[in-house]
Scaffold this active site. Structure first.
Site, mmCIF file in Angstrom:
data_model
loop_
_atom_site.group_PDB
_atom_site.id
_atom_site.type_symbol
_atom_site.label_atom_id
_atom_site.label_comp_id
_atom_site.label_asym_id
_atom_site.label_seq_id
_atom_site.Cartn_x
_atom_site.Cartn_y
_atom_site.Cartn_z
ATOM 1 N N GLU A 187 30.775 45.067 3.592
ATOM 2 C CA GLU A 187 29.514 44.332 3.692
ATOM 3 C C GLU A 187 29.607 43.387 4.891
ATOM 4 O O GLU A 187 30.520 42.559 4.971
ATOM 5 C CB GLU A 187 29.239 43.536 2.422
ATOM 6 C CG GLU A 187 28.850 44.379 1.221
ATOM 7 C CD GLU A 187 27.368 44.736 1.187
ATOM 8 O OE1 GLU A 187 26.636 44.309 2.112
ATOM 9 O OE2 GLU A 187 26.961 45.432 0.240
ATOM 10 N N HIS B 69 27.595 48.330 5.460
ATOM 11 C CA HIS B 69 26.380 47.740 4.908
ATOM 12 C C HIS B 69 26.065 46.439 5.650
ATOM 13 O O HIS B 69 26.937 45.853 6.290
ATOM 14 C CB HIS B 69 26.581 47.342 3.442
ATOM 15 C CG HIS B 69 27.129 48.389 2.547
ATOM 16 N ND1 HIS B 69 26.381 48.997 1.573
ATOM 17 C CD2 HIS B 69 28.382 48.914 2.430
ATOM 18 C CE1 HIS B 69 27.136 49.853 0.898
ATOM 19 N NE2 HIS B 69 28.354 49.832 1.407
ATOM 20 N N TYR B 70 24.851 45.934 5.507
ATOM 21 C CA TYR B 70 24.609 44.508 5.722
ATOM 22 C C TYR B 70 24.321 43.883 4.370
ATOM 23 O O TYR B 70 23.903 44.556 3.422
ATOM 24 C CB TYR B 70 23.518 44.227 6.748
ATOM 25 C CG TYR B 70 22.086 44.656 6.446
ATOM 26 C CD1 TYR B 70 21.474 44.477 5.204
ATOM 27 C CD2 TYR B 70 21.304 45.216 7.459
ATOM 28 C CE1 TYR B 70 20.163 44.844 4.972
ATOM 29 C CE2 TYR B 70 19.985 45.600 7.233
ATOM 30 C CZ TYR B 70 19.427 45.391 5.983
ATOM 31 O OH TYR B 70 18.116 45.750 5.761
ATOM 32 N N THR B 71 24.557 42.569 4.268
ATOM 33 C CA THR B 71 24.381 41.904 2.978
ATOM 34 C C THR B 71 22.906 41.744 2.629
ATOM 35 O O THR B 71 22.534 41.768 1.445
ATOM 36 C CB THR B 71 25.052 40.530 2.981
ATOM 37 O OG1 THR B 71 24.586 39.773 4.114
ATOM 38 C CG2 THR B 71 26.575 40.674 3.039
ATOM 39 N N HIS C 83 25.031 52.785 5.050
ATOM 40 C CA HIS C 83 24.473 52.867 3.699
ATOM 41 C C HIS C 83 23.169 53.666 3.723
ATOM 42 O O HIS C 83 22.882 54.438 2.816
ATOM 43 C CB HIS C 83 24.239 51.458 3.155
ATOM 44 C CG HIS C 83 24.064 51.401 1.675
ATOM 45 N ND1 HIS C 83 23.679 50.256 1.014
ATOM 46 C CD2 HIS C 83 24.233 52.344 0.704
ATOM 47 C CE1 HIS C 83 23.605 50.505 -0.287
ATOM 48 N NE2 HIS C 83 23.939 51.752 -0.505
ATOM 49 N N ASP D 90 20.244 49.621 5.626
ATOM 50 C CA ASP D 90 21.361 48.912 6.253
ATOM 51 C C ASP D 90 22.462 49.856 6.746
ATOM 52 O O ASP D 90 22.620 50.941 6.200
ATOM 53 C CB ASP D 90 21.946 47.886 5.270
ATOM 54 C CG ASP D 90 22.385 48.473 3.938
ATOM 55 O OD1 ASP D 90 21.580 49.186 3.322
ATOM 56 O OD2 ASP D 90 23.528 48.203 3.505
#
Length: 259
Positions: free
Chosen positions: A101, A36-38, A143, A153
């Site tokens: 993340e 994921h990215y935050t 994700h 993401d």
């Protein structure tokens, strides 16, 4: 049986423990890794959200921009990072996966580049997790792969090629943009059904109807973000189709159904 609390790190790569109360009991063994990215303004803001009970969201690890690794949930517990999702017909992705993340503002903050120090540590952590849990290359996913209608993401600028070169994930060179026949919203017929069958075969959650609808476009865009990032438009052009075909042809043998 209660889910394990985070009393110690699961890997020597962890730099800090910041336990989150947002976790539950796994219902299956780990066989997936989800990246994921935050998507928030800062790492601290993301970590605070991931440990807030009312948010009902968490992850196992956070990798900061400088490469430092924070563990928030024990790997033996079911973190709440995937949400409504599907991969290879499994909808309880949280029970099957470990979630990382990666601190990055994401699309809402201009999709900034991922620092080299950060990616180096993402690779190290991913390799460590994959090795300990025996995760197949094609089950290292974005994700956006497992929730294409909701998520983008870690995005089309995420360096999947660098991870693949280091032994993380499944990838093929993206086919060149050459024009030619393509499928898009409103199209229908057997070729569209065949495209959707190929996407489903690889793992995407998609029906097999012969209509290229909005859901199909979302899944194609998710595929492009991960595997054909030079142009993300939800249109299944020749480059997208050829990249998908090559991806299926090079899938690990253990992933291919036996007749």
């Amino acid at each position: 049986m209660d889910a394990p609390a985070l009393l110690a790190s699961d890997t020597a790569l962890v730099d800090a423990l910041v336990p989150s109360p947002n976790f539950g009991v796994r219902k299956a063994a780990v066989d997936m890794l989800v990246l994921h990215y935050t998507g928030m303004e800062s790492a601290d803001a993301a970590i605070e959200l991931l440990r807030t009970p009312a948010a009902e969201v968490s992850c196992h690890y956070v990798v900061r921009e400088d490469g430092s690794i924070v563990q928030m949930v024990a790997e033996g517990a079911r973190a709440w990072h995937a949400g409504l999702s599907s991969w290879e017909g499994i909808t309880d992705t949280n029970s099957r996966s470990i979630g990382i993340e990666i601190v990055n503002g994401g699309h809402d903050f201009g999709l900034p580049p991922f620092p080299e120090a950060q990616i180096t540590r993402v690779i190290a952590l991913s390799r460590d997790i994959i090795g300990r849990h025996g995760i197949r290359a094609d089950r290292v996913v974005a994700h956006s792969d497992i929730a294409p209608a909701r998520k983008r993401d870690p995005g089309e600028r995420f360096p999947w090629a660098a991870l693949h070169a280091a032994g993380v994930g499944h990838l093929v060179p993206e086919a060149a943009l050459t024009g030619g026949r393509f499928f898009m919203l409103g199209d229908s017929g057997e070729p569209v059904a065949a495209l959707k069958a190929m996407l489903a075969y690889y793992g995407y959650g998609i029906g097999l109807e012969d209509t290229y609808d909005a859901v199909t476009a979302e899944v194609v865009a998710a595929f492009q973000r991960h595997f054909r990032p030079s142009q993300v438009d939800g249109v299944a052009d020749a480059s997208t189709l050829l990249t998908l075909r090559n991806l299926i042809a090079t899938r690990p043998e253990s992933a291919i159904p036996v007749a």
